[in-house]
Design a protein around this motif. Structure first.
Motif, PDB file in Angstrom:
ATOM      1  N   ALA A  55      -1.896  -3.272 -10.747  1.00  0.00           N
ATOM      2  CA  ALA A  55      -3.516  -3.644 -10.270  1.00  0.00           C
ATOM      3  C   ALA A  55      -3.649  -4.640  -9.858  1.00  0.00           C
ATOM      4  O   ALA A  55      -3.753  -5.511 -10.964  1.00  0.00           O
ATOM      5  CB  ALA A  55      -3.571  -2.470 -11.705  1.00  0.00           C
ATOM      6  N   GLY A  56      -4.233  -4.914  -8.919  1.00  0.00           N
ATOM      7  CA  GLY A  56      -5.970  -5.242  -8.787  1.00  0.00           C
ATOM      8  C   GLY A  56      -6.750  -5.400  -7.695  1.00  0.00           C
ATOM      9  O   GLY A  56      -6.868  -4.621  -7.248  1.00  0.00           O
ATOM     10  N   ASP A  57      -7.365  -5.880  -7.598  1.00  0.00           N
ATOM     11  CA  ASP A  57      -8.732  -6.369  -6.885  1.00  0.00           C
ATOM     12  C   ASP A  57      -8.588  -6.933  -5.263  1.00  0.00           C
ATOM     13  O   ASP A  57      -9.677  -7.261  -4.724  1.00  0.00           O
ATOM     14  CB  ASP A  57      -9.664  -6.700  -7.330  1.00  0.00           C
ATOM     15  N   SER A  58      -7.310  -7.870  -5.296  1.00  0.00           N
ATOM     16  CA  SER A  58      -7.879  -8.510  -3.904  1.00  0.00           C
ATOM     17  C   SER A  58      -6.815  -9.266  -2.390  1.00  0.00           C
ATOM     18  O   SER A  58      -5.672  -8.193  -2.887  1.00  0.00           O
ATOM     19  CB  SER A  58      -7.732 -10.194  -4.208  1.00  0.00           C
ATOM     20  N   VAL A  59      -6.725  -8.822  -1.532  1.00  0.00           N
ATOM     21  CA  VAL A  59      -5.800  -9.090  -0.515  1.00  0.00           C
ATOM     22  C   VAL A  59      -4.322 -10.082  -1.303  1.00  0.00           C
ATOM     23  O   VAL A  59      -3.239  -9.314  -0.883  1.00  0.00           O
ATOM     24  CB  VAL A  59      -6.201  -9.755   0.703  1.00  0.00           C
ATOM     25  N   TYR A  60      -4.576 -11.155  -1.841  1.00  0.00           N
ATOM     26  CA  TYR A  60      -4.046 -11.748  -2.397  1.00  0.00           C
ATOM     27  C   TYR A  60      -2.389 -11.002  -3.214  1.00  0.00           C
ATOM     28  O   TYR A  60      -1.728 -10.601  -3.138  1.00  0.00           O
ATOM     29  CB  TYR A  60      -4.360 -12.575  -3.156  1.00  0.00           C
ATOM     30  N   ASP A  61      -3.555  -9.885  -4.542  1.00  0.00           N
ATOM     31  CA  ASP A  61      -2.775  -8.962  -4.706  1.00  0.00           C
ATOM     32  C   ASP A  61      -2.301  -8.176  -4.416  1.00  0.00           C
ATOM     33  O   ASP A  61      -0.660  -7.901  -3.929  1.00  0.00           O
ATOM     34  CB  ASP A  61      -3.836  -8.486  -6.041  1.00  0.00           C
ATOM     35  N   LYS A  62      -2.645  -7.672  -3.147  1.00  0.00           N
ATOM     36  CA  LYS A  62      -1.614  -6.867  -2.400  1.00  0.00           C
ATOM     37  C   LYS A  62      -0.616  -7.523  -1.753  1.00  0.00           C
ATOM     38  O   LYS A  62       0.724  -6.670  -1.321  1.00  0.00           O
ATOM     39  CB  LYS A  62      -2.662  -5.978  -1.221  1.00  0.00           C
TER      40      LYS A  62
ATOM     41  N   ALA B 140       1.755  -8.247  -3.903  1.00  0.00           N
ATOM     42  CA  ALA B 140       2.776  -7.354  -4.381  1.00  0.00           C
ATOM     43  C   ALA B 140       3.584  -6.762  -3.523  1.00  0.00           C
ATOM     44  O   ALA B 140       5.121  -6.166  -3.279  1.00  0.00           O
ATOM     45  CB  ALA B 140       2.013  -5.710  -4.672  1.00  0.00           C
ATOM     46  N   GLU B 141       3.017  -6.785  -2.104  1.00  0.00           N
ATOM     47  CA  GLU B 141       3.879  -6.604  -0.645  1.00  0.00           C
ATOM     48  C   GLU B 141       5.485  -7.697  -0.313  1.00  0.00           C
ATOM     49  O   GLU B 141       6.454  -6.698  -0.110  1.00  0.00           O
ATOM     50  CB  GLU B 141       3.386  -6.437   0.631  1.00  0.00           C
ATOM     51  N   ALA B 142       5.117  -8.941  -0.536  1.00  0.00           N
ATOM     52  CA  ALA B 142       6.474  -9.752  -1.149  1.00  0.00           C
ATOM     53  C   ALA B 142       7.351  -9.186  -1.467  1.00  0.00           C
ATOM     54  O   ALA B 142       8.790  -9.540  -1.190  1.00  0.00           O
ATOM     55  CB  ALA B 142       5.744 -11.041  -0.737  1.00  0.00           C
ATOM     56  N   MET B 143       7.050  -8.349  -2.917  1.00  0.00           N
ATOM     57  CA  MET B 143       8.082  -8.349  -4.092  1.00  0.00           C
ATOM     58  C   MET B 143       8.486  -6.887  -3.514  1.00  0.00           C
ATOM     59  O   MET B 143       9.190  -6.945  -4.331  1.00  0.00           O
ATOM     60  CB  MET B 143       7.493  -8.032  -5.062  1.00  0.00           C
ATOM     61  N   GLY B 144       8.154  -5.960  -2.710  1.00  0.00           N
ATOM     62  CA  GLY B 144       8.184  -4.821  -3.342  1.00  0.00           C
ATOM     63  C   GLY B 144       8.165  -4.008  -3.886  1.00  0.00           C
ATOM     64  O   GLY B 144       8.486  -2.599  -4.453  1.00  0.00           O
ATOM     65  N   ILE B 145       6.232  -4.627  -4.078  1.00  0.00           N
ATOM     66  CA  ILE B 145       6.144  -3.925  -5.630  1.00  0.00           C
ATOM     67  C   ILE B 145       4.988  -2.101  -4.779  1.00  0.00           C
ATOM     68  O   ILE B 145       4.027  -3.175  -4.087  1.00  0.00           O
ATOM     69  CB  ILE B 145       6.082  -4.634  -6.620  1.00  0.00           C
ATOM     70  N   ASP B 146       4.849  -1.475  -5.637  1.00  0.00           N
ATOM     71  CA  ASP B 146       3.664  -0.853  -5.175  1.00  0.00           C
ATOM     72  C   ASP B 146       2.546  -1.297  -5.477  1.00  0.00           C
ATOM     73  O   ASP B 146       2.455  -1.606  -6.482  1.00  0.00           O
ATOM     74  CB  ASP B 146       3.918   0.869  -5.818  1.00  0.00           C
ATOM     75  N   PHE B 147       1.673  -1.076  -4.948  1.00  0.00           N
ATOM     76  CA  PHE B 147      -0.138  -1.939  -4.865  1.00  0.00           C
ATOM     77  C   PHE B 147      -0.414  -0.750  -5.736  1.00  0.00           C
ATOM     78  O   PHE B 147      -0.817   0.422  -4.965  1.00  0.00           O
ATOM     79  CB  PHE B 147      -0.652  -2.532  -4.278  1.00  0.00           C
ATOM     80  N   LEU B 148      -1.722  -0.728  -6.595  1.00  0.00           N
ATOM     81  CA  LEU B 148      -2.883   0.291  -6.881  1.00  0.00           C
ATOM     82  C   LEU B 148      -4.411  -0.412  -7.025  1.00  0.00           C
ATOM     83  O   LEU B 148      -4.397  -1.965  -7.247  1.00  0.00           O
ATOM     84  CB  LEU B 148      -2.850   0.795  -8.290  1.00  0.00           C
TER      85      LEU B 148
END
Length: 215
Positions: free
Chosen positions: A163-170, A173-181
């Motif tokens: 769970a995050g609020d920035s493009v860096y979080d997204k 998450a994508e780089a690690m294959g983790i779902d993002f909210l």
């Protein structure tokens, strides 16, 4: 099935905008940096300092950039780290998630020492199984921190949610294959939230954090 929920810190658990922007502005005043025309300065919150300074100010040399980052860090250690508040209701949201059996962790690009101190002062550090932050090296990207969380908590990427609020979080998450909210009350994703392009966690009108997928 998810068993681990990972949280960003800036703009997700804590509103740290006052301290962060105070240090950006004071650094620019001390060094005489020329500000770029930007609609909203807070979009840099939660990202690497080098990126933030390059996006906010006209800096034309590596030496000036390094000086700006070093000045900011000195200011933040003395002043900025004290200027924050926990989002209303975040403690109750974390308690509910713990009661439902989730492991909880923090992955932040803030210096780990500061993250632990601030979460402790906000009286929510006890909810987390692990708090991971920036280790002071260039290798320490969001993806690197997320990898450390998964490793230390012995959890597969498919079993985790960030769970995050920035493009860096997204991107992390994508780089690690983790779902993002995405969270709607943070500092990024304003356009994406308006368009409905992201899975979203929001706050009730009362201010309480409601951390579940609203799509």
């Amino acid at each position: 099935m998810k068993k681990l929920i990972i949280f960003d810190l800036d703009g997700t658990l804590l509103d740290t905008s006052r301290g962060i922007m105070h240090c950006y502005r004071k650094t620019s005043e001390l060094l005489g940096l020329e500000k770029k025309q930007v609609k909203n300065e807070t979009f840099v919150i939660g990202g690497p300092l080098r990126d933030g300074f390059l996006k906010l100010y006209n800096i034309n040399s590596e030496e000036k950039l390094n000086n700006a980052v070093d000045t900011y860090r000195r200011l933040y250690s003395r002043e900025g780290v004290k200027k924050f508040v926990a989002y209303e209701g975040i403690d109750r949201a974390l308690q509910t998630l713990r009661e439902r059996g989730y492991m909880l962790a923090v992955a932040t690009l803030k210096l780990e020492e500061y993250a632990k101190k601030m979460l402790g002062e906000a009286e929510i550090s006890g909810y987390f199984d692990l708090i991971c932050g920036w280790d002071g090296t260039d290798r320490c990207t969001k993806a690197f921190i997320l990898k450390r969380v998964l490793s230390e908590l012995d959890t597969a990427a498919s079993e985790a949610l960030l769970a995050g609020d920035s493009v860096y979080d997204k991107k992390g998450a994508e780089a690690m294959g983790i779902d993002f909210l995405a969270v709607s009350y943070g500092f990024g994703f304003k356009d994406e939230i308006k368009s409905g392009a992201l899975p979203l966690a929001a706050k009730k009108r009362s201010g309480n954090c409601r951390l579940h997928n609203q799509r």
